[in-house]
Design a protein around this motif. Structure first.
Motif, PDB file in Angstrom:
ATOM      1  N   ILE A 180      12.720  12.097 -38.927  1.00 17.98           N
ATOM      2  CA  ILE A 180      11.347  12.618 -38.955  1.00 17.98           C
ATOM      3  C   ILE A 180      11.236  13.868 -38.093  1.00 17.98           C
ATOM      4  CG2 ILE A 180       8.970  12.096 -38.280  1.00 17.98           C
ATOM      5  CD1 ILE A 180       9.495   9.194 -39.038  1.00 17.98           C
ATOM      6  N   ARG A 181      11.903  13.854 -36.949  1.00 16.80           N
ATOM      7  CA  ARG A 181      11.866  15.020 -36.058  1.00 16.80           C
ATOM      8  C   ARG A 181      12.480  16.249 -36.736  1.00 16.80           C
ATOM      9  NH1 ARG A 181      14.067  12.627 -32.256  1.00 16.80           N
ATOM     10  NH2 ARG A 181      12.160  11.869 -31.267  1.00 16.80           N
ATOM     11  N   GLU A 182      13.576  16.059 -37.456  1.00 13.91           N
ATOM     12  CA  GLU A 182      14.209  17.176 -38.148  1.00 13.91           C
ATOM     13  C   GLU A 182      13.302  17.748 -39.238  1.00 13.91           C
ATOM     14  OE1 GLU A 182      17.010  18.894 -37.659  1.00 13.91           O
ATOM     15  OE2 GLU A 182      17.180  17.770 -35.781  1.00 13.91           O
ATOM     16  N   ARG A 183      12.575  16.877 -39.938  1.00 15.55           N
ATOM     17  CA  ARG A 183      11.642  17.376 -40.947  1.00 15.55           C
ATOM     18  C   ARG A 183      10.527  18.188 -40.286  1.00 15.55           C
ATOM     19  NH1 ARG A 183      12.414  15.612 -46.014  1.00 15.55           N
ATOM     20  NH2 ARG A 183      10.348  16.385 -46.620  1.00 15.55           N
ATOM     21  N   GLY A 184      10.114  17.751 -39.095  1.00 18.00           N
ATOM     22  CA  GLY A 184       9.101  18.504 -38.374  1.00 18.00           C
ATOM     23  C   GLY A 184       9.602  19.876 -37.942  1.00 18.00           C
ATOM     24  N   LYS A 185      10.844  19.937 -37.465  1.00 19.27           N
ATOM     25  CA  LYS A 185      11.424  21.221 -37.052  1.00 19.27           C
ATOM     26  C   LYS A 185      11.507  22.198 -38.220  1.00 19.27           C
ATOM     27  CE  LYS A 185      14.312  19.501 -33.238  1.00 19.27           C
ATOM     28  NZ  LYS A 185      15.706  19.300 -32.773  1.00 19.27           N
ATOM     29  N   ASN A 186      11.814  21.674 -39.384  1.00 19.27           N
ATOM     30  CA  ASN A 186      11.969  22.527 -40.565  1.00 19.27           C
ATOM     31  C   ASN A 186      10.661  22.778 -41.295  1.00 19.27           C
ATOM     32  OD1 ASN A 186      14.784  22.670 -40.153  1.00 19.27           O
ATOM     33  ND2 ASN A 186      15.077  20.719 -41.220  1.00 19.27           N
ATOM     34  N   GLY A 187       9.561  22.181 -40.788  1.00 25.06           N
ATOM     35  CA  GLY A 187       8.259  22.392 -41.409  1.00 25.06           C
ATOM     36  C   GLY A 187       8.104  21.733 -42.756  1.00 25.06           C
ATOM     37  N   LEU A 188       8.886  20.694 -43.026  1.00 25.08           N
ATOM     38  CA  LEU A 188       8.820  20.004 -44.320  1.00 25.08           C
ATOM     39  C   LEU A 188       7.750  18.918 -44.272  1.00 25.08           C
ATOM     40  CD1 LEU A 188      12.644  19.590 -44.983  1.00 25.08           C
ATOM     41  CD2 LEU A 188      11.116  21.352 -45.912  1.00 25.08           C
ATOM     42  N   PRO A 189       7.030  18.689 -45.362  1.00 27.77           N
ATOM     43  CA  PRO A 189       6.001  17.632 -45.361  1.00 27.77           C
ATOM     44  C   PRO A 189       6.641  16.248 -45.311  1.00 27.77           C
ATOM     45  CG  PRO A 189       6.254  18.560 -47.556  1.00 27.77           C
ATOM     46  CD  PRO A 189       7.084  19.417 -46.638  1.00 27.77           C
ATOM     47  N   LEU A 190       5.849  15.286 -44.830  1.00 24.78           N
ATOM     48  CA  LEU A 190       6.318  13.905 -44.749  1.00 24.78           C
ATOM     49  C   LEU A 190       5.778  13.123 -45.933  1.00 24.78           C
ATOM     50  CD1 LEU A 190       6.035  12.764 -41.019  1.00 24.78           C
ATOM     51  CD2 LEU A 190       8.093  12.953 -42.387  1.00 24.78           C
ATOM     52  N   GLU A 191       6.671  12.407 -46.601  1.00 25.07           N
ATOM     53  CA  GLU A 191       6.287  11.544 -47.705  1.00 25.07           C
ATOM     54  C   GLU A 191       6.786  10.134 -47.428  1.00 25.07           C
ATOM     55  OE1 GLU A 191       8.025  13.368 -51.076  1.00 25.07           O
ATOM     56  OE2 GLU A 191       6.597  15.051 -51.149  1.00 25.07           O
ATOM     57  N   ARG A 192       6.068   9.160 -47.954  1.00 25.59           N
ATOM     58  CA  ARG A 192       6.424   7.735 -47.805  1.00 25.59           C
ATOM     59  C   ARG A 192       6.621   7.351 -46.339  1.00 25.59           C
ATOM     60  NH1 ARG A 192      11.024   6.698 -52.282  1.00 25.59           N
ATOM     61  NH2 ARG A 192      11.949   8.516 -51.257  1.00 25.59           N
ATOM     62  N   LEU A 193       5.786   7.909 -45.475  1.00 26.84           N
ATOM     63  CA  LEU A 193       5.859   7.568 -44.048  1.00 26.84           C
ATOM     64  C   LEU A 193       5.432   6.129 -43.801  1.00 26.84           C
ATOM     65  CD1 LEU A 193       6.357   8.566 -41.149  1.00 26.84           C
ATOM     66  CD2 LEU A 193       3.972   9.322 -41.079  1.00 26.84           C
ATOM     67  N   TYR A 194       4.529   5.622 -44.649  1.00 29.23           N
ATOM     68  CA  TYR A 194       4.015   4.257 -44.470  1.00 29.23           C
ATOM     69  C   TYR A 194       5.134   3.229 -44.494  1.00 29.23           C
ATOM     70  CZ  TYR A 194       0.559   0.478 -44.993  1.00 29.23           C
ATOM     71  OH  TYR A 194      -0.222  -0.637 -44.799  1.00 29.23           O
ATOM     72  N   ARG A 195       6.188   3.496 -45.242  1.00 29.61           N
ATOM     73  CA  ARG A 195       7.291   2.535 -45.348  1.00 29.61           C
ATOM     74  C   ARG A 195       8.000   2.338 -44.014  1.00 29.61           C
ATOM     75  NH1 ARG A 195      10.984   4.123 -50.387  1.00 29.61           N
ATOM     76  NH2 ARG A 195      11.972   2.194 -49.664  1.00 29.61           N
ATOM     77  N   GLN A 196       7.931   3.337 -43.129  1.00 35.26           N
ATOM     78  CA  GLN A 196       8.589   3.197 -41.833  1.00 35.26           C
ATOM     79  C   GLN A 196       7.890   2.156 -40.946  1.00 35.26           C
ATOM     80  OE1 GLN A 196      11.400   4.540 -41.663  1.00 35.26           O
ATOM     81  NE2 GLN A 196      11.126   5.842 -43.478  1.00 35.26           N
ATOM     82  N   LEU A 197       6.652   1.802 -41.279  1.00 36.32           N
ATOM     83  CA  LEU A 197       5.935   0.774 -40.519  1.00 36.32           C
ATOM     84  C   LEU A 197       6.468  -0.619 -40.801  1.00 36.32           C
ATOM     85  CD1 LEU A 197       2.282   2.097 -40.993  1.00 36.32           C
ATOM     86  CD2 LEU A 197       3.763   2.401 -39.011  1.00 36.32           C
TER      87      LEU A 197
END
Length: 595
Positions: free
Chosen positions: A11-28
């Protein structure tokens, strides 16, 4: 199940690259994230504080984690309204504080960790509040290092910022980068869960829950839009020119000085040198030069501007218009001030900030002080803290501490004094805290003297000692508690902190817990799958107590086995099965722990 550290790193790498987050709910659904959250929260004092229900950290188990995950997976999880209480503010008013239930704290911490991993790497470098590795000192250090020569301070104060955060704006802001409707609904439901006051439910129409685990993170995401507005619009608009042009009057005097030196006219050289020293070398009114600086700590905003006051007023107006139109927030008209940087003092994070000016302090032929930012301890802050230890204008003893041990009394006074000094060590006038030290020291000696029914002078002689510090020996007060053979004695000191400015910045916010469940002893004990009293491997829970002193309750003739075990280990936790846990709360003697 994917490792928690791996999840957060992806998730941190996606943030560094400015990429949107998808299916984040599954991480819960990842149980390791909940254990990581448990590791961070269980030692906090608030973990044993009741919310709207009787649930606390006591009784934490893997079954509870699975229960939360199952509810989240089927979207049946419902946030419990927080129990509202009030805490006093410095101005005499009261601030509302919400107390969530333990399950809500646990899930909110998992949400916070996911959001922090993604957003923190994208936040502005000018934001210092509630961020790992940053704090009040880093914000103040940035001002001291990079704001030289500003003419005006714009002190921004947002009216009831955290109570007025608009829920729709919050969810829309999250939705710009998080493309997961289920996760956004979960956060939205958390914001609108309401609160109980006098056991009556009230709706939360705006604001991040005060006392909520994820509230600081959500507030930073919300106010990051303000940071982006300042950096992309205000800073480019009000920053221009590489250097100020030379002051024509200064250049004229300097040329006359050179001619006088060639003639050998010493009298004129001395007179012209004094005139030149009173003039700025660069033109402060240069229309082609502007500088705007910005820093934010939570909802405390400070801007420094080099230019005319009329443009500083424009910046203030633009700031207010953006907050009103985009973030549904308002600048306080009374507290949002435009302060002249050289003749007045701005207040930020408890410090006074001023641009220094002195034509008489010469270092290597230059007026080295001019334009340099000065950080100072406010006189009012010293007076206010001294008042806590005084009565009728004099230092007084504390009656509530007369039954404490000498070690506890000295340690508590030292902790209070050390906290104030370490916070103000960036100030150039930190030596003024010597007055506070005398007041606290006198109050401590009077408390010890009253406890032992002795005079203050005799008490001072009894506890007086000398401590070696980096700045040389210092007179302090000390007590020693012997602990028997093979153990080092306990030593409590008061003093020994040189009141000398330290220019290095040290973050004062609590350091984040490392993203790992591997090195935590409690997590290993819980995952071991064995009751630490009877050895049973079913329905394991963690028994928590607030403090070790609770184990020595008066009136117990025979200490139960669980008390003996926790006292021997010096741990505030015990992994037990459900029957043994019920025995501890019922006061029954549990079975003898296995050898």
């Amino acid at each position: 199940m994917q490792n928690a550290e791996t999840v957060l790193e992806v998730i941190r790498e996606r943030g560094k690259n400015g990429l949107p987050l998808e299916r984040l709910y599954r991480q819960l659904f990842n149980a390791e994230l909940y254990l990581l959250a448990y590791r961070k929260l269980y030692s906090n004092a608030g973990a044993m504080t009741l919310g709207a229900t009787e649930e606390t950290v006591d009784g934490m188990s893997l079954e509870k984690v699975e229960s939360i995950i199952n509810s989240v997976r089927s979207e049946r999880y419902r946030w419990t309204p927080v129990r509202r209480t009030y805490i006093p503010k410095k101005n005499g008013k009261r601030r509302p504080l919400g107390l969530p239930t333990w399950s809500d704290k646990l899930l909110a911490e998992v949400v916070r960790m996911l959001l922090n991993a993604y957003y923190d790497v994208q936040f502005s470098d000018r934001s210092h509040g509630f961020r790992p590795g940053r704090g009040c000192h880093t914000a103040l250090r940035e001002i001291a290092d990079t704001w030289q020569g500003v003419s005006w301070f714009i002190e921004g104060d947002i009216t009831q910022c955290f109570d007025q955060l608009d829920h729709q704006v919050m969810v829309e802001t999250l939705g710009q980068k998080i493309h997961d409707g289920r996760f956004l609904r979960l956060v939205g439901n958390m914001l609108t869960a309401g609160y109980l006051e006098d056991w009556r439910w009230n709706a939360t129409l705006s604001g991040a829950p005060q006392g909520g685990v994820a509230s600081p993170m959500l507030s930073n995401i919300y106010l990051d839009r303000l940071d982006q507005f300042v950096e992309t619009q205000l800073l480019p608009q009000y920053n221009r020119g590489r250097l100020r042009r030379t002051n024509p009057e200064y250049k004229r005097v300097e040329n006359a000085l050179l001619r006088a030196r060639k003639r050998g006219d010493r009298k004129s050289v001395r007179a012209l040198s004094q005139v030149r020293r009173a003039l700025p070398s660069q033109d402060p009114g240069d229309p082609d030069y502007r500088r705007l600086r910005y820093v934010r700590y939570a909802d405390d905003i400070l801007l420094g501007f080099s230019g005319p006051k009329s443009e500083a007023a424009e910046i203030k107006q633009s700031l207010g218009e953006f907050l009103h139109a985009e973030l549904k927030l308002e600048l306080s008209k009374e507290k949002t001030l435009i302060t002249h940087a050289r003749t007045e003092k701005a207040r930020f994070l408890g410090y006074e900030i001023v641009v220094q000016h002195s034509n008489d302090r010469i270092t290597r032929g230059r007026r080295s002080v001019n334009g340099v930012i000065g950080l100072r301890v406010p006189e009012e802050a010293i007076t206010r803290r001294c008042a806590l230890y005084m009565r009728r204008g004099e230092p007084a003893h504390r009656p509530q501490m007369l039954n404490d041990q000498d070690f506890t009394i000295i340690s508590k006074y030292q902790a209070e004094y050390r906290g104030v000094v370490q916070y103000y060590l960036l100030a150039s006038n930190v030596y003024r805290l010597g007055r506070l030290r005398w007041v606290i020291e006198t109050s401590m000696l009077k408390t010890l003297a009253s406890k032992h029914r002795a005079t203050v002078s005799a008490t001072a002689r009894k506890y007086k000692a000398v401590m070696q510090t980096d700045e040389g020996p210092r007179v302090c007060f000390r007590t020693v508690v012997e602990r028997g053979e093979g153990k080092e004695p306990l030593v409590a000191w008061f003093g020994g902190i040189p009141l000398k400015r330290k220019v290095e910045a040290k973050p004062i916010d609590r350091a984040p817990v490392l993203a790992t469940t591997q090195g935590n002893e409690l997590i290993h004990r819980l995952l071991a799958g064995s009751c630490e009293l009877c050895g049973c491997a079913r329905r394991l829970e963690v028994h928590h107590i607030r403090k070790l002193a609770d184990l020595n309750k008066p009136g117990r003739r025979e200490k139960p086995a669980w008390v003996q075990l926790m006292a021997k280990r010096r741990r505030k936790t015990l992994v037990v099965c459900r029957p043994c846990h019920e025995s501890t709360h019922a006061g029954r003697l549990a079975v003898v722990p296995p050898k």
